[in-house]
Structures are given as structure tokens and as C-alpha cells.
Design a protein around this motif. Structure first.
Motif, PDB file in Angstrom:
ATOM      1  N   LEU A   1       0.831  -1.207   0.000  1.00 50.43           N
ATOM      2  CA  LEU A   1       0.000   0.000   0.000  1.00 50.43           C
ATOM      3  C   LEU A   1       0.869   1.262   0.000  1.00 50.43           C
ATOM      4  O   LEU A   1       0.563   2.238  -0.692  1.00 50.43           O
ATOM      5  CB  LEU A   1      -0.927  -0.004   1.213  1.00 50.43           C
ATOM      6  CG  LEU A   1      -2.058  -1.041   1.194  1.00 50.43           C
ATOM      7  CD1 LEU A   1      -2.818  -1.028   2.513  1.00 50.43           C
ATOM      8  CD2 LEU A   1      -3.013  -0.787   0.030  1.00 50.43           C
ATOM      9  N   GLY A   2       1.960   1.236   0.774  1.00 49.22           N
ATOM     10  CA  GLY A   2       2.873   2.367   0.771  1.00 49.22           C
ATOM     11  C   GLY A   2       3.533   2.568  -0.586  1.00 49.22           C
ATOM     12  O   GLY A   2       3.738   3.706  -1.033  1.00 49.22           O
ATOM     13  N   TYR A   3       3.859   1.475  -1.249  1.00 43.38           N
ATOM     14  CA  TYR A   3       4.453   1.555  -2.577  1.00 43.38           C
ATOM     15  C   TYR A   3       3.483   2.171  -3.575  1.00 43.38           C
ATOM     16  O   TYR A   3       3.857   3.034  -4.381  1.00 43.38           O
ATOM     17  CB  TYR A   3       4.864   0.156  -3.016  1.00 43.38           C
ATOM     18  CG  TYR A   3       5.536   0.080  -4.362  1.00 43.38           C
ATOM     19  CD1 TYR A   3       6.706   0.778  -4.625  1.00 43.38           C
ATOM     20  CD2 TYR A   3       5.006  -0.712  -5.380  1.00 43.38           C
ATOM     21  CE1 TYR A   3       7.336   0.697  -5.855  1.00 43.38           C
ATOM     22  CE2 TYR A   3       5.628  -0.802  -6.613  1.00 43.38           C
ATOM     23  CZ  TYR A   3       6.789  -0.095  -6.847  1.00 43.38           C
ATOM     24  OH  TYR A   3       7.409  -0.172  -8.067  1.00 43.38           O
TER      25      TYR A   3
ATOM     26  N   LEU B   1       3.996   5.746  -5.571  1.00 45.18           N
ATOM     27  CA  LEU B   1       3.924   5.866  -7.030  1.00 45.18           C
ATOM     28  C   LEU B   1       2.876   6.887  -7.445  1.00 45.18           C
ATOM     29  O   LEU B   1       3.078   7.652  -8.389  1.00 45.18           O
ATOM     30  CB  LEU B   1       3.600   4.502  -7.639  1.00 45.18           C
ATOM     31  CG  LEU B   1       4.687   3.435  -7.587  1.00 45.18           C
ATOM     32  CD1 LEU B   1       4.200   2.164  -8.253  1.00 45.18           C
ATOM     33  CD2 LEU B   1       5.965   3.922  -8.246  1.00 45.18           C
ATOM     34  N   GLY B   2       1.733   6.890  -6.753  1.00 46.54           N
ATOM     35  CA  GLY B   2       0.677   7.834  -7.100  1.00 46.54           C
ATOM     36  C   GLY B   2       1.089   9.279  -6.889  1.00 46.54           C
ATOM     37  O   GLY B   2       0.630  10.169  -7.615  1.00 46.54           O
ATOM     38  N   LEU B   3       1.969   9.525  -5.923  1.00 43.02           N
ATOM     39  CA  LEU B   3       2.407  10.894  -5.643  1.00 43.02           C
ATOM     40  C   LEU B   3       3.609  11.300  -6.486  1.00 43.02           C
ATOM     41  O   LEU B   3       3.667  12.422  -6.996  1.00 43.02           O
ATOM     42  CB  LEU B   3       2.747  11.035  -4.157  1.00 43.02           C
ATOM     43  CG  LEU B   3       1.582  10.876  -3.178  1.00 43.02           C
ATOM     44  CD1 LEU B   3       2.078  10.934  -1.741  1.00 43.02           C
ATOM     45  CD2 LEU B   3       0.516  11.927  -3.419  1.00 43.02           C
ATOM     46  N   ALA B   4       4.574  10.392  -6.630  1.00 46.36           N
ATOM     47  CA  ALA B   4       5.824  10.750  -7.308  1.00 46.36           C
ATOM     48  C   ALA B   4       5.785  10.503  -8.811  1.00 46.36           C
ATOM     49  O   ALA B   4       6.452  11.211  -9.573  1.00 46.36           O
ATOM     50  CB  ALA B   4       6.990   9.970  -6.693  1.00 46.36           C
TER      51      ALA B   4
ATOM     52  N   VAL C   1      -2.222  -3.189  -9.200  1.00 46.71           N
ATOM     53  CA  VAL C   1      -1.794  -4.508  -8.759  1.00 46.71           C
ATOM     54  C   VAL C   1      -1.287  -4.475  -7.323  1.00 46.71           C
ATOM     55  O   VAL C   1      -1.534  -5.409  -6.538  1.00 46.71           O
ATOM     56  CB  VAL C   1      -0.712  -5.054  -9.715  1.00 46.71           C
ATOM     57  CG1 VAL C   1      -0.071  -6.307  -9.155  1.00 46.71           C
ATOM     58  CG2 VAL C   1      -1.319  -5.351 -11.084  1.00 46.71           C
ATOM     59  N   SER C   2      -0.592  -3.416  -6.944  1.00 46.30           N
ATOM     60  CA  SER C   2      -0.072  -3.321  -5.585  1.00 46.30           C
ATOM     61  C   SER C   2      -1.192  -3.311  -4.556  1.00 46.30           C
ATOM     62  O   SER C   2      -1.113  -3.987  -3.522  1.00 46.30           O
ATOM     63  CB  SER C   2       0.788  -2.061  -5.441  1.00 46.30           C
ATOM     64  OG  SER C   2       1.923  -2.112  -6.270  1.00 46.30           O
TER      65      SER C   2
ATOM     66  N   LEU D   1       9.129  -1.386 -12.106  1.00 42.40           N
ATOM     67  CA  LEU D   1       7.841  -0.975 -11.532  1.00 42.40           C
ATOM     68  C   LEU D   1       6.872  -2.143 -11.462  1.00 42.40           C
ATOM     69  O   LEU D   1       6.195  -2.352 -10.447  1.00 42.40           O
ATOM     70  CB  LEU D   1       7.220   0.152 -12.378  1.00 42.40           C
ATOM     71  CG  LEU D   1       7.692   1.580 -12.159  1.00 42.40           C
ATOM     72  CD1 LEU D   1       6.973   2.495 -13.127  1.00 42.40           C
ATOM     73  CD2 LEU D   1       7.461   2.026 -10.736  1.00 42.40           C
ATOM     74  N   LEU D   2       6.811  -2.893 -12.553  1.00 42.30           N
ATOM     75  CA  LEU D   2       5.872  -4.002 -12.622  1.00 42.30           C
ATOM     76  C   LEU D   2       6.311  -5.187 -11.766  1.00 42.30           C
ATOM     77  O   LEU D   2       5.476  -5.904 -11.203  1.00 42.30           O
ATOM     78  CB  LEU D   2       5.711  -4.454 -14.076  1.00 42.30           C
ATOM     79  CG  LEU D   2       5.062  -3.444 -15.027  1.00 42.30           C
ATOM     80  CD1 LEU D   2       5.193  -3.908 -16.457  1.00 42.30           C
ATOM     81  CD2 LEU D   2       3.600  -3.239 -14.676  1.00 42.30           C
ATOM     82  N   ALA D   3       7.617  -5.396 -11.658  1.00 45.46           N
ATOM     83  CA  ALA D   3       8.107  -6.593 -10.984  1.00 45.46           C
ATOM     84  C   ALA D   3       8.116  -6.467  -9.470  1.00 45.46           C
ATOM     85  O   ALA D   3       7.935  -7.464  -8.756  1.00 45.46           O
ATOM     86  CB  ALA D   3       9.514  -6.925 -11.481  1.00 45.46           C
ATOM     87  N   LEU D   4       8.311  -5.265  -8.943  1.00 47.88           N
ATOM     88  CA  LEU D   4       8.519  -5.110  -7.503  1.00 47.88           C
ATOM     89  C   LEU D   4       7.348  -5.599  -6.647  1.00 47.88           C
ATOM     90  O   LEU D   4       7.565  -6.308  -5.659  1.00 47.88           O
ATOM     91  CB  LEU D   4       8.846  -3.651  -7.184  1.00 47.88           C
ATOM     92  CG  LEU D   4       9.255  -3.371  -5.735  1.00 47.88           C
ATOM     93  CD1 LEU D   4      10.459  -4.219  -5.355  1.00 47.88           C
ATOM     94  CD2 LEU D   4       9.575  -1.887  -5.544  1.00 47.88           C
ATOM     95  N   PRO D   5       6.088  -5.272  -6.972  1.00 44.28           N
ATOM     96  CA  PRO D   5       4.996  -5.781  -6.130  1.00 44.28           C
ATOM     97  C   PRO D   5       4.935  -7.305  -6.079  1.00 44.28           C
ATOM     98  O   PRO D   5       4.669  -7.888  -5.030  1.00 44.28           O
ATOM     99  CB  PRO D   5       3.734  -5.199  -6.784  1.00 44.28           C
ATOM    100  CG  PRO D   5       4.203  -4.046  -7.568  1.00 44.28           C
ATOM    101  CD  PRO D   5       5.577  -4.390  -8.025  1.00 44.28           C
ATOM    102  N   VAL D   6       5.188  -7.942  -7.208  1.00 49.18           N
ATOM    103  CA  VAL D   6       5.169  -9.405  -7.243  1.00 49.18           C
ATOM    104  C   VAL D   6       6.307  -9.971  -6.407  1.00 49.18           C
ATOM    105  O   VAL D   6       6.139 -10.970  -5.699  1.00 49.18           O
ATOM    106  CB  VAL D   6       5.254  -9.900  -8.698  1.00 49.18           C
ATOM    107  CG1 VAL D   6       5.273 -11.418  -8.750  1.00 49.18           C
ATOM    108  CG2 VAL D   6       4.090  -9.355  -9.511  1.00 49.18           C
TER     109      VAL D   6
END
Length: 327
Positions: free
Chosen positions: A8-10, A14-17, A48-49, A295-300
Motif C-alpha cells: 500500500l505504501g508503494y 507511485l501515485g504521488l511521485a 496490482v499493488s 515498476l511491474l516486478a517489484l509488487p510481485v
């Protein structure tokens, strides 16, 4: 819980930066194709996050350092421990609702958007069948109208439409440039890219980054098509063709599901084409592509870290033991 909060923090970060890093006056206009991918990755990763955070609340992750039996025991014990308390049950239920709501809302809006686009295209194809005239030499459909317009209809039945007004306003070189612009939209399936961005904006209207992503994607795909046309016909030729089309029409002929060569934003696109090309460069493009993939790989990786750690362990210790003890 730690994994869910991290995801959720990630997503919040991303939404802010993200929009600041992809602002129009940055590198994005110099590499529109990479910027399109970055906006898509940013939007999908946020989505996805949050969904994986809900999944992490529903099914707690465990750290595995043994065999398959220990893996199963650890999973069962973690689930029992979480759901043994009212707080754990509430967290698990909230996570399940969150994940299912995001998935259902996204799939529903995406399916509705694709269905609407297909319906509008079919309707416009019927109109073109009645009033349009095929030009096999140019590979276009000519529409009798004093308004200058050039647009394409993507999908399975691809068509590029040129009005008689546009044929009068453009010389042969300019017409080739405009057609190359439209062919870039069709070849790179910009309709699907924009459809996904608009579906997310429609599914979650309160999330400002999704609305911004849809607007920026619509703008960037026009820049990308301009660059594809400029590679074939030259930047100044494309700029002159855009001006000629925009000067002779209001843009009312093209349906909302089409990509028109002129229209809003033409002036800024022409100003961008007049100076010499200033590409981003191979090194920066490669770094940007790596960042998009990360970006795509980190949540997984955050959610699947325990599973990845377990993959390197021996799940069949019994077989090894039998070999060592055999006479």
C-alpha cells in the motif's frame, strides 16, 4: 500485515511521485513510446499493488526454510493464527473484499469500454459502407465532405478515412505523411493502450493519477504517431500536413473511437516538430525501460519473496535420506 502495508505504501508513493517524473515538460515528449509504457506501468502497478495488498491480508505470507511438509505446516499455522482473533478475521475479510472489488471493477469497466468501442466502430463502418468510396490505390476510404479530415478506425476491420476536403488541402507528400501517422496508430494498437487507460480512469474516478494517465496517454500516442510519420516524411512535412488538416476542419466527422490527424493539441504538436529532433538517447532509453520493468516486478517480488526463497530448498529430503542409508 507488513507485506500488505509495504504494498500500500508503494502504491501511494507511485501515485504521488509518478506524475512528477512523467510531467509533459520532462523527458516524456522526447521519447513518447517509452513514456506511454511508463504511464501504463505506473497505472497497472498501483492497481496490482493495492490488489496484492488485499491478497496479503487475506492469506498471510510465511518465511520458509525447510522441506515441503514444513511449507504446508507453516502456511496452515499462519492462516489459523490470523483467523483465530476477531481482528485477524476482519483484516482477512477486508483484504478479500478489497482484492475482489478492484479485480471486478477493473474487468467490468474494461469489458464495458471495449464493448462500447466495438459498437461505435460497427456503427461508423455501416455509415462508411453507405456513403464512402474505396480508393484501393491509396488504401483509404474517401468521404465526400468539404471539411478537411483524416482519421482511422482501429480494430479487426481497419480503415483509414480521408475526406475530399483533405485531398484538396494536402499535396501528395503531405498526404503520405498524414497516412503514415494514421498507420502508426493502427500498427501499434493505440486503441487498446488508450482503452486500458480510460477504463482505469472510469473504474476509479476518485484516483487522480488514473485520470491524468488517460489524458497523457491520449496526448502521447499522437506524439508517437507524429514521430513515426516524421521518420518517413520529415518533421517539417508532418508539421505542414497537420496545419493543413487542422485549418480545414472542425474535427466533427471523426467518431470518438477514431484517431484523427488534426484536432485539439495540433498547435503544440506542430511546435514540437519544428525544431530538430532531440531523441532521449540509447542509454537513457535503456535505463527507462529497465525502470518500467522494475515498476511491474517489484509488487510481485514483495508478495512472492517467501515463495522465491522456498524454491531453492530441497523439497524431497526423504529421497536423499534413503540413498544415504542404503547398504
Amino acid at each position: 500485515m507488513i507485506v500488505a502495508l509495504s504494498l500500500l505504501g508503494y502504491a501511494l508513493m507511485l501515485g504521488l511521485a509518478g506524475p512528477r517524473l512523467l510531467r509533459p515538460d520532462s523527458w516524456a515528449d522526447r521519447a513518447p513510446r517509452l513514456a506511454i509504457a511508463a504511464w501504463q506501468a505506473l497505472s497497472v502497478t498501483i492497481l496490482v499493488s493495492v490488489a496484492l495488498a488485499g491478497l496479503a491480508l487475506t492469506f498471510p505470507t510465511v518465511t520458509v526454510s525447510g522441506d515441503l511438509a514444513q511449507l504446508l505446516r507453516s502456511c496452515v499455522m499462519a492462516i489459523q493464527e490470523q483467523y483465530a482473533s476477531p481482528g485477524g478475521v476482519a483484516a482477512g475479510a477486508a483484504g478479500a473484499v478489497l482484492a475482489l472489488a478492484i479485480l471486478g471493477r477493473t474487468v467490468g469497466c474494461l469489458a464495458a469500454g471495449l464493448a462500447r468501442m466495438a459498437h461505435e466502430r460497427a456503427h461508423h463502418h455501416r455509415i462508411l459502407d453507405m456513403v464512402g468510396k474505396a480508393d484501393p490505390g491509396r488504401g483509404v476510404v474517401v468521404l465526400d465532405s468539404n471539411e478537411s479530415a483524416v482519421y482511422c478506425l482501429p480494430g479487426r476491420r481497419r480503415r483509414t478515412v480521408v475526406t475530399t476536403g483533405a485531398l484538396l488541402a494536402l499535396d501528395d507528400v503531405q498526404l503520405d505523411a498524414v497516412l503514415a501517422h494514421e498507420h502508426a496508430h493502427l500498427a501499434e494498437r493505440h486503441d487498446l493502450i488508450l482503452g486500458l487507460a480510460r477504463a482505469l480512469a472510469s473504474a476509479f474516478p476518485a484516483v487522480g493519477v488514473f485520470r491524468l494517465a488517460a489524458d497523457e496517454t491520449a496526448r502521447l500516442i499522437e506524439l508517437r504517431a507524429d514521430d513515426a510519420a516524421a521518420a518517413r516524411s520529415g518533421r517539417l512535412t508532418v508539421a505542414g500536413a497537420l496545419l493543413a488538416v487542422a485549418a480545414g476542419g472542425t474535427g466533427n466527422l471523426a467518431p470518438s473511437v477514431a484517431f484523427a490527424a488534426g484536432g485539439s493539441g495540433t498547435a503544440s504538436r506542430v511546435r514540437r516538430l519544428i525544431p530538430p529532433q532531440n531523441p532521449l538517447g540509447r542509454t537513457r532509453t535503456a535505463l527507462g525501460s529497465f525502470a518500467v520493468a522494475a515498476l511491474l516486478a517489484l509488487p510481485v517480488l514483495v508478495l512472492g519473496g517467501p515463495a522465491a526463497a522456498a524454491a531453492g530448498h530441497n523439497f524431497c529430503p526423504g529421497a536423499t535420506a534413503s540413498v544415504s542409508t542404503s547398504p
